[in-house]
Write a protein that holds these residues in place. Structure first.
Motif, PDB file in Angstrom:
ATOM      1  N   ILE A  43       9.500  51.737 -65.216  1.00 44.56           N
ATOM      2  CA  ILE A  43      10.761  50.993 -65.085  1.00 44.56           C
ATOM      3  C   ILE A  43      10.930  50.045 -66.267  1.00 44.56           C
ATOM      4  CG2 ILE A  43      12.032  49.365 -63.647  1.00 44.56           C
ATOM      5  CD1 ILE A  43      11.837  52.212 -62.552  1.00 44.56           C
ATOM      6  N   ASP A  44       9.840  49.458 -66.746  1.00 45.61           N
ATOM      7  CA  ASP A  44       9.941  48.580 -67.915  1.00 45.61           C
ATOM      8  C   ASP A  44      10.440  49.349 -69.134  1.00 45.61           C
ATOM      9  OD1 ASP A  44       9.049  46.486 -66.401  1.00 45.61           O
ATOM     10  OD2 ASP A  44       6.959  46.651 -67.050  1.00 45.61           O
ATOM     11  N   ARG A  45       9.992  50.578 -69.282  1.00 48.42           N
ATOM     12  CA  ARG A  45      10.413  51.375 -70.439  1.00 48.42           C
ATOM     13  C   ARG A  45      11.845  51.869 -70.305  1.00 48.42           C
ATOM     14  NH1 ARG A  45       4.936  53.210 -69.996  1.00 48.42           N
ATOM     15  NH2 ARG A  45       5.604  54.941 -68.684  1.00 48.42           N
ATOM     16  N   ASN A  46      12.292  52.094 -69.091  1.00 49.34           N
ATOM     17  CA  ASN A  46      13.649  52.605 -68.883  1.00 49.34           C
ATOM     18  C   ASN A  46      14.242  51.963 -67.630  1.00 49.34           C
ATOM     19  OD1 ASN A  46      16.028  54.063 -68.797  1.00 49.34           O
ATOM     20  ND2 ASN A  46      15.053  55.989 -69.350  1.00 49.34           N
ATOM     21  N   THR A  83      10.483  45.820 -58.041  1.00 48.71           N
ATOM     22  CA  THR A  83      11.444  46.618 -58.810  1.00 48.71           C
ATOM     23  C   THR A  83      12.817  45.962 -58.813  1.00 48.71           C
ATOM     24  OG1 THR A  83      10.221  48.595 -58.112  1.00 48.71           O
ATOM     25  CG2 THR A  83      12.378  48.940 -59.114  1.00 48.71           C
ATOM     26  N   VAL A  84      13.207  45.364 -57.689  1.00 49.63           N
ATOM     27  CA  VAL A  84      14.495  44.670 -57.612  1.00 49.63           C
ATOM     28  C   VAL A  84      14.542  43.525 -58.628  1.00 49.63           C
ATOM     29  CG1 VAL A  84      15.915  43.180 -56.140  1.00 49.63           C
ATOM     30  CG2 VAL A  84      14.979  45.307 -55.232  1.00 49.63           C
ATOM     31  N   ILE A  85      13.445  42.811 -58.787  1.00 46.73           N
ATOM     32  CA  ILE A  85      13.415  41.706 -59.747  1.00 46.73           C
ATOM     33  C   ILE A  85      13.523  42.224 -61.176  1.00 46.73           C
ATOM     34  CG2 ILE A  85      11.991  39.818 -60.640  1.00 46.73           C
ATOM     35  CD1 ILE A  85      10.823  39.537 -57.836  1.00 46.73           C
ATOM     36  N   LYS A  86      12.917  43.372 -61.448  1.00 42.28           N
ATOM     37  CA  LYS A  86      12.898  43.899 -62.806  1.00 42.28           C
ATOM     38  C   LYS A  86      14.201  44.587 -63.199  1.00 42.28           C
ATOM     39  CE  LYS A  86       7.910  44.713 -63.340  1.00 42.28           C
ATOM     40  NZ  LYS A  86       7.739  44.394 -64.758  1.00 42.28           N
ATOM     41  N   SER A 187      12.398  32.463 -76.524  1.00 46.74           N
ATOM     42  CA  SER A 187      12.632  33.840 -76.102  1.00 46.74           C
ATOM     43  C   SER A 187      12.865  33.941 -74.599  1.00 46.74           C
ATOM     44  CB  SER A 187      11.447  34.716 -76.509  1.00 46.74           C
ATOM     45  OG  SER A 187      10.255  34.262 -75.885  1.00 46.74           O
ATOM     46  N   CYS A 188      12.168  33.120 -73.813  1.00 40.84           N
ATOM     47  CA  CYS A 188      12.372  33.152 -72.360  1.00 40.84           C
ATOM     48  C   CYS A 188      13.761  32.643 -71.988  1.00 40.84           C
ATOM     49  CB  CYS A 188      11.288  32.323 -71.669  1.00 40.84           C
ATOM     50  SG  CYS A 188       9.636  33.040 -71.797  1.00 40.84           S
ATOM     51  N   MET A 189      14.267  31.638 -72.697  1.00 40.26           N
ATOM     52  CA  MET A 189      15.645  31.203 -72.466  1.00 40.26           C
ATOM     53  C   MET A 189      16.631  32.316 -72.786  1.00 40.26           C
ATOM     54  SD  MET A 189      15.695  27.303 -73.974  1.00 40.26           S
ATOM     55  CE  MET A 189      14.570  26.057 -73.389  1.00 40.26           C
ATOM     56  N   LEU A 190      16.363  33.051 -73.867  1.00 37.15           N
ATOM     57  CA  LEU A 190      17.238  34.172 -74.216  1.00 37.15           C
ATOM     58  C   LEU A 190      17.221  35.232 -73.123  1.00 37.15           C
ATOM     59  CD1 LEU A 190      16.527  34.667 -78.035  1.00 37.15           C
ATOM     60  CD2 LEU A 190      18.358  33.381 -76.939  1.00 37.15           C
ATOM     61  N   PRO A 278      12.603  42.231 -70.739  1.00 36.68           N
ATOM     62  CA  PRO A 278      11.274  42.167 -70.111  1.00 36.68           C
ATOM     63  C   PRO A 278      11.142  40.976 -69.176  1.00 36.68           C
ATOM     64  CG  PRO A 278      11.152  41.415 -72.382  1.00 36.68           C
ATOM     65  CD  PRO A 278      12.558  41.928 -72.182  1.00 36.68           C
ATOM     66  N   LEU A 279      10.202  41.100 -68.253  1.00 40.74           N
ATOM     67  CA  LEU A 279       9.831  39.991 -67.378  1.00 40.74           C
ATOM     68  C   LEU A 279       8.577  39.348 -67.957  1.00 40.74           C
ATOM     69  CD1 LEU A 279      10.236  38.399 -64.741  1.00 40.74           C
ATOM     70  CD2 LEU A 279       8.815  40.124 -63.587  1.00 40.74           C
ATOM     71  N   PRO A 280       8.686  38.152 -68.548  1.00 44.69           N
ATOM     72  CA  PRO A 280       7.524  37.539 -69.218  1.00 44.69           C
ATOM     73  C   PRO A 280       6.383  37.281 -68.240  1.00 44.69           C
ATOM     74  CG  PRO A 280       9.561  36.375 -69.758  1.00 44.69           C
ATOM     75  CD  PRO A 280       9.868  37.293 -68.620  1.00 44.69           C
ATOM     76  N   SER A 281       5.178  37.290 -68.766  1.00 47.04           N
ATOM     77  CA  SER A 281       4.009  36.959 -67.959  1.00 47.04           C
ATOM     78  C   SER A 281       4.035  35.479 -67.599  1.00 47.04           C
ATOM     79  CB  SER A 281       2.724  37.284 -68.721  1.00 47.04           C
ATOM     80  OG  SER A 281       2.651  38.656 -69.022  1.00 47.04           O
ATOM     81  N   PRO A 282       3.431  35.095 -66.471  1.00 46.49           N
ATOM     82  CA  PRO A 282       3.403  33.668 -66.109  1.00 46.49           C
ATOM     83  C   PRO A 282       2.633  32.845 -67.132  1.00 46.49           C
ATOM     84  CG  PRO A 282       2.730  35.066 -64.268  1.00 46.49           C
ATOM     85  CD  PRO A 282       2.774  35.935 -65.474  1.00 46.49           C
ATOM     86  N   ASN A 283       2.852  31.558 -67.093  1.00 48.59           N
ATOM     87  CA  ASN A 283       2.107  30.629 -67.946  1.00 48.59           C
ATOM     88  C   ASN A 283       0.704  30.474 -67.372  1.00 48.59           C
ATOM     89  OD1 ASN A 283       1.320  28.682 -69.748  1.00 48.59           O
ATOM     90  ND2 ASN A 283       2.567  27.052 -68.873  1.00 48.59           N
TER      91      ASN A 283
END
Length: 757
Positions: A43-46, A83-86, A187-190, A278-283
């Motif tokens: 799903i990340d790729r497409n 998947t809904v979040i992504k 980038s996360c703000m974008l 993309p969904l960034p990784s957590p801090n």
């Protein structure tokens, strides 16, 4: 247009997940834990195929309910919601089907109804404001500063350097650094801005062009647009009855403003397929756990630095030398500061403390010299705000008193605290290692609760959630604890095995990391930097901390040890998983008295006296007193199977039975087992024994002649009980605030489902 090849590929992947849960296919054992990760990477790729995957998952959920396969429901539901979040755009009919299914779960027992209610609320909000789950998650995890959504989250990864090798710690740090290299606050703000326009404007939004325009803007301009977008989103979230068209119109104005200064011809490329956001990784911050107070210090530092940023390197630069320096001051001086009961106030205003001060300044020579401070004319009492906040954090949605019923506590309330005590910070504490690191976590948790009982600081501002990833290295050297012949030695990750039995999705995704992390750490690294798509460990950990929100509560036990040397003071400690007792070698007498000759058959062990309360299935307790000869015993607090899931201690004793036969006197060893919650063990001979707590070589006590084990009490309960005992003659009854506080100290470990009945 849906592709049949893509649909069949997704269907095969989902069915492989279900076969993995059944455990009937040994061929898939080597791939356990990677099937779910591979599915979401597709799903990340497409992202355009996300709606198709959701459609397949909904069908499988409905089939699982129709055909009575409850073991599939929670894993499929977690996979669907992630998947809904992504995915940016989902048809309304799919939202409706998922929402209806979640409402059906409300008629089922826990944990199905708890998870169903939580996801039904999220789906209702997501359908009203598309993309809000993604935007809130990114804003909180990256601690992006905005005036509309103030929540902040951070993952604290703790690894004990004496339990994990440098190679494993290095591999974890390399993955964290690689993930952070692909994301910054800008980038996360974008990502948040682009996802808002993509989900609302759909085909009218040219994400590729929008990204290029925002990249060319200065940082302050990007922050301005981010603030505007978050304000509109949160306003729409608070006003659920507001018109959706007004929400779309406000975002459309911002989008038009952004494109107004660009050249013409933007619409010519609008038909291109939009790239995935993309969904960034957590801090995540990595810590080598050397000090018990380190957890407290890191949490305080998190609160005192609320403006977190992804651009700040959360990893210590001194990792190259495998050392982490503790830069925090000693907080013990804070809790020792007390106020005088009687005041001789001078009436000078500057002598009064500032009302808004929450933490005193770091200890100085003056504060070390004098601990007493004056408070304005009256005895300082704890505010009701502090008391209620601490009560809420201690109860955590559970009953105030342990019931003693079958099964340990599972799940927690998903309700937010009342508005005046709303906690805007969440610390997700993740520990890696075997059972020994969990014993140290229990110690740190007890210390934290003890500090909070004396002075509430973290509790009313911060939610702390605990996660556990088992890691065992096959090449690990034998610990000093193995020098003693401890009876009933079992696997090093008993608690992880229990969590896997209670929650099959934890078994599939987290327990598989136990040997996979050391294996990946020993693999040769590629000369090029790892791509973000290859970060398996961090992706699985991110999935765990995001969706693993159902805690399982484990009773912490206290132990009091008395030594053969009367000059030594008794010691009190705690354990979570295991307490083992082994006999020490008999030391010859040094007073010159003759030593008796050994008999032909020397009977091993020593005489022990046991006083305990026997736990029965009828939830009754029976006092028992037993004298026996034993070579050692092991107390287990974690059940070994589902049929014995009692909240109690299982004491396995190696009893020595003397026998007489034709060849003379001899002996045999018999294994006995008792269930209890309180037990006292005393050596009636002059021989002492060795006690080891939670299999930890650093927690071995020698020359012990007596131990007493009982459930560890919640420090807040002990404090309130002491206060009420001074004011009331009824010592055995809980009155006042103690009546509402949890009595026992329970350590919560988060899983995906809690305990599935």
């Amino acid at each position: 247009m849906e592709s049949p090849e893509v649909e069949s590929d997704f269907l095969r992947s989902v069915h492989a997940l279900l076969r993995e849960l059944d455990g009937h296919h040994p061929a898939f054992q080597s791939e356990r834990g990677m099937l779910r990760w591979t599915l979401h990477k597709k799903i990340d790729r497409n992202p355009s195929h996300g709606a198709l995957l959701i459609k397949i998952l909904v069908k499988e959920l409905e089939r699982a309910e129709r055909c009575n396969y409850p073991q599939y429901i929670i894993p499929l539901l977690h996979t669907l919601m992630y998947t809904v979040i992504k995915v940016p755009c989902i048809p309304d009919d799919l939202y409706e089907r998922v929402y209806d299914f979640c409402k059906k779960l409300l008629t089922l027992p826990k944990p199905y109804c708890t998870i169903g209610l939580d996801y039904a609320r999220q789906l209702k909000l997501e359908r009203t404001i598309p993309g809000v789950l993604y935007q809130r998650m990114v804003s909180a995890e990256q601690s992006l500063k905005n005036d509309s959504f103030l929540y902040q989250e951070k993952v604290f990864m703790f690894a004990a350097p004496d339990l994990l090798s440098e190679a494993v710690c290095r591999a974890l740090v390399d993955e964290i650094r690689a993930a952070q290299a692909f994301q910054s606050a800008r980038s996360c703000m974008l990502y948040v801005i682009e996802r808002a326009f993509q989900t609302v404007l759909k085909e009218r939004c040219n994400v590729r062009r929008l990204h290029g325009l925002l990249q060319a803007k200065p940082l302050d301009v990007t922050e301005h647009y981010f603030q505007q977008v978050m304000t509109i989103i949160e306003h729409a979230g608070r006003e659920m009855s507001a018109e959706y068209s007004q929400y779309v119109e406000e975002l459309g104005k911002i989008y038009s403003t952004l494109l107004s200064a660009s050249e013409k011809g933007v619409e010519k490329t609008a038909a291109e397929r939009s790239p995935g956001i993309p969904l960034p990784s957590p801090n995540i911050s990595f810590h080598l756990w050397r000090d018990e107070d380190q957890l407290w210090k890191e949490l305080v530092l998190f609160l005192r630095s609320p403006s977190q940023s992804c651009e700040q390197d959360s990893l210590s630069p001194e990792l190259d030398s495998f050392e982490f320096q503790d830069l925090m001051p000693d907080y013990d001086c804070f809790e020792q500061t007390r106020f005088s009961v009687l005041s001789t106030d001078s009436g000078i205003e500057r002598d009064l403390p500032t009302p808004g001060d929450e933490i005193p300044s770091p200890c100085t020579a003056e504060t070390e010299h004098s601990r007493l401070q004056r408070k304005g004319c009256m005895k300082k009492r704890a505010s009701s705000l502090d008391s209620i906040a601490f009560l809420q954090s201690g109860c955590n949605g559970q009953g105030a008193k342990p019931t003693g019923k079958l099964h340990r506590k599972s799940g927690g309330s998903t309700m937010e605290p009342m508005a005046p005590m709303k906690r805007l910070h969440t610390a997700r504490v993740l520990v890696l290692g075997d059972d020994r690191v969990l014993g140290r976590l229990a110690q740190a948790y007890y210390s934290l609760r003890k500090r909070e009982s004396r002075r509430v600081f973290l509790t009313r501002r911060l939610k702390v959630q605990f996660y556990y990833v088992p890691v065992v290295e096959e090449q690990s050297t034998s610990s000093p604890a193995e020098e003693y012949a401890l009876p009933d030695r079992t696997e090093p990750c008993e608690l992880a095995a229990y969590l896997g039995r209670a929650d099959p999705w934890y078994e599939s995704n987290i327990n598989t990391l136990c040997h996979m992390i050391p294996k990946l750490a020993t693999m040769p690294s590629s000369p090029s930097k790892p791509a973000i798509s290859d970060l398996f460990i961090i992706d699985v950990i991110a999935y765990y901390v995001r969706l693993g929100l159902q805690p399982i509560f484990f009773q912490v036990y206290a132990v009091k040890l008395l030594f053969s040397n009367a000059a030594l003071e008794p010691i009190e400690d705690i354990f979570l998983i295991e307490l083992s007792v082994t006999l020490e070698e008999l030391i010859p007498s040094r007073d010159g008295l003759p030593i008796k000759k050994k008999t032909a058959v020397e009977v091993p062990g020593t005489e022990l006296s046991l006083l305990y309360k026997k736990v029965l299935l009828s939830n009754r307790e029976k006092d028992e007193t037993v004298s026996l000869r034993s070579t050692g015993l092991v107390m287990k607090a974690i059940p070994t199977n589902d049929t014995e899931d009692l909240v109690c201690l299982r004491v396995n004793i190696a009893e020595v039975i003397k026998t007489t036969n034709l060849s003379g006197r001899s002996y045999s060893l018999v294994a006995n087992s008792i269930r209890t919650r309180n037990i006292k063990i005393k050596s009636t001979e002059q021989r002492s024994f060795t006690v080891c707590l939670d299999k930890d070589s650093r927690r071995i006590y020698k020359n012990v002649i007596s131990i007493e084990v009982f459930p560890c009490l919640e420090p807040s309960y002990c404090l309130q009980k002491t206060r009420t005992r001074q004011a009331s003659l009824q010592e055995d009854e809980d009155i006042g605030l103690a009546k509402y506080l949890p009595k026992s100290l329970l350590l919560p470990i988060n899983t995906f489902a809690g305990i599935i009945q």
